[in-house]
Design a protein around this motif. Sequence first.
Motif, mmCIF file in Angstrom:
data_model
loop_
_atom_site.group_PDB
_atom_site.id
_atom_site.type_symbol
_atom_site.label_atom_id
_atom_site.label_comp_id
_atom_site.label_asym_id
_atom_site.label_seq_id
_atom_site.Cartn_x
_atom_site.Cartn_y
_atom_site.Cartn_z
ATOM 1 N N GLU A 31 0.657 -1.163 -0.054
ATOM 2 C CA GLU A 31 -0.046 0.229 0.014
ATOM 3 C C GLU A 31 0.812 1.204 0.081
ATOM 4 O O GLU A 31 0.800 2.103 0.878
ATOM 5 C CB GLU A 31 -0.827 0.074 1.145
ATOM 6 N N PRO A 32 1.697 1.466 -0.975
ATOM 7 C CA PRO A 32 2.772 2.544 -0.944
ATOM 8 C C PRO A 32 2.139 3.897 -1.012
ATOM 9 O O PRO A 32 2.846 4.734 -0.738
ATOM 10 C CB PRO A 32 3.648 2.166 -2.049
ATOM 11 N N PHE A 33 0.989 4.060 -1.704
ATOM 12 C CA PHE A 33 0.342 5.398 -2.010
ATOM 13 C C PHE A 33 -0.782 5.776 -0.884
ATOM 14 O O PHE A 33 -1.173 6.769 -0.765
ATOM 15 C CB PHE A 33 -0.436 5.026 -3.243
ATOM 16 N N ASN A 34 -0.893 4.838 -0.027
ATOM 17 C CA ASN A 34 -1.744 5.227 1.127
ATOM 18 C C ASN A 34 -1.102 6.628 2.142
ATOM 19 O O ASN A 34 -0.043 6.320 2.382
ATOM 20 C CB ASN A 34 -1.669 4.093 2.122
ATOM 21 N N GLY A 35 -2.106 7.431 2.246
ATOM 22 C CA GLY A 35 -1.462 8.487 3.018
ATOM 23 C C GLY A 35 -0.809 9.757 2.341
ATOM 24 O O GLY A 35 -0.402 10.811 2.835
ATOM 25 N N LEU A 36 -0.428 9.377 0.969
ATOM 26 C CA LEU A 36 0.368 10.530 0.254
ATOM 27 C C LEU A 36 -0.619 11.457 -0.371
ATOM 28 O O LEU A 36 -1.575 11.064 -0.729
ATOM 29 C CB LEU A 36 1.238 9.594 -0.950
ATOM 30 N N ASP A 37 0.140 12.860 -0.475
ATOM 31 C CA ASP A 37 -0.417 13.849 -1.140
ATOM 32 C C ASP A 37 -0.548 13.548 -2.535
ATOM 33 O O ASP A 37 0.387 12.876 -3.090
ATOM 34 C CB ASP A 37 0.092 15.392 -0.664
ATOM 35 N N LEU A 38 -1.391 14.577 -3.445
ATOM 36 C CA LEU A 38 -1.399 14.506 -4.775
ATOM 37 C C LEU A 38 0.031 14.453 -5.393
ATOM 38 O O LEU A 38 0.423 13.777 -6.529
ATOM 39 C CB LEU A 38 -2.190 15.388 -5.228
#
Length: 230
Positions: free
Chosen positions: A144-151
């Motif tokens: 889940e590397p994209f979880n919690g990242l800003d745009l």
Amino acid sequence: MLKIKNIYFSYGEEQVLRDFSLELKAGNIHGILGANGAGKTTLFQIIYGLLTASKGKVIFPDKNFDASQIGYLETEPWFYPYMKGSEYIDLLSHGNLSFDVQLWNKIFKLPLNKLIDTYSTGMKKKLALLGIISQDKPVMLLDEPFNGLDLETVENLNLILKELKKENKIIVLTSHILEVLKINCDKISFLNKGTVRKTFSKPDFQDINRYIKSDITQHSESVIQSIFSQ
């Protein structure tokens, strides 16, 4: 190539993985799609050696390969207390003399001189990603590397993954968000009830939504209709 053959694993009476098999090629990004609790994290922990399968085996590229050559990004990264971001990166990048943390941080924009305890959730995820990248391992397991990242970081990570792929790494992404995988992956395997139900190549990605709907939502759809018809 890294091969996973006929893996079984359970937590007590709960069977999490059953007859799970997959082949992961160098120079490819392989996505694993599944709902929460589908077994994605358990699979990564078995590959990394944190868990032992009750049956089956993981076959690494050669006899000299071991877990020290795997970079593993956990869904919720853990950090030592009272540690600065710069200290964390120094620890993980140890031995990789070519890693330029200042150059990389122009992308991630982290306050590396501050304690990690002061970071937001998104900043901690970016720091963990930077740490994994700094290791320069031939196999990268990204849970889940994209979880919690800003745009902005999402778009930057898309670009970074494309460049890492060119370095002939074996990269595996897990997600329960299909579109994230479609953008980055060469293949996507749909994990349901502990096993790979189907693997899609890029030309067939348009069929994934229809397959998932027919495979897992029929029961839910009927229940939802009965709820709203009352």
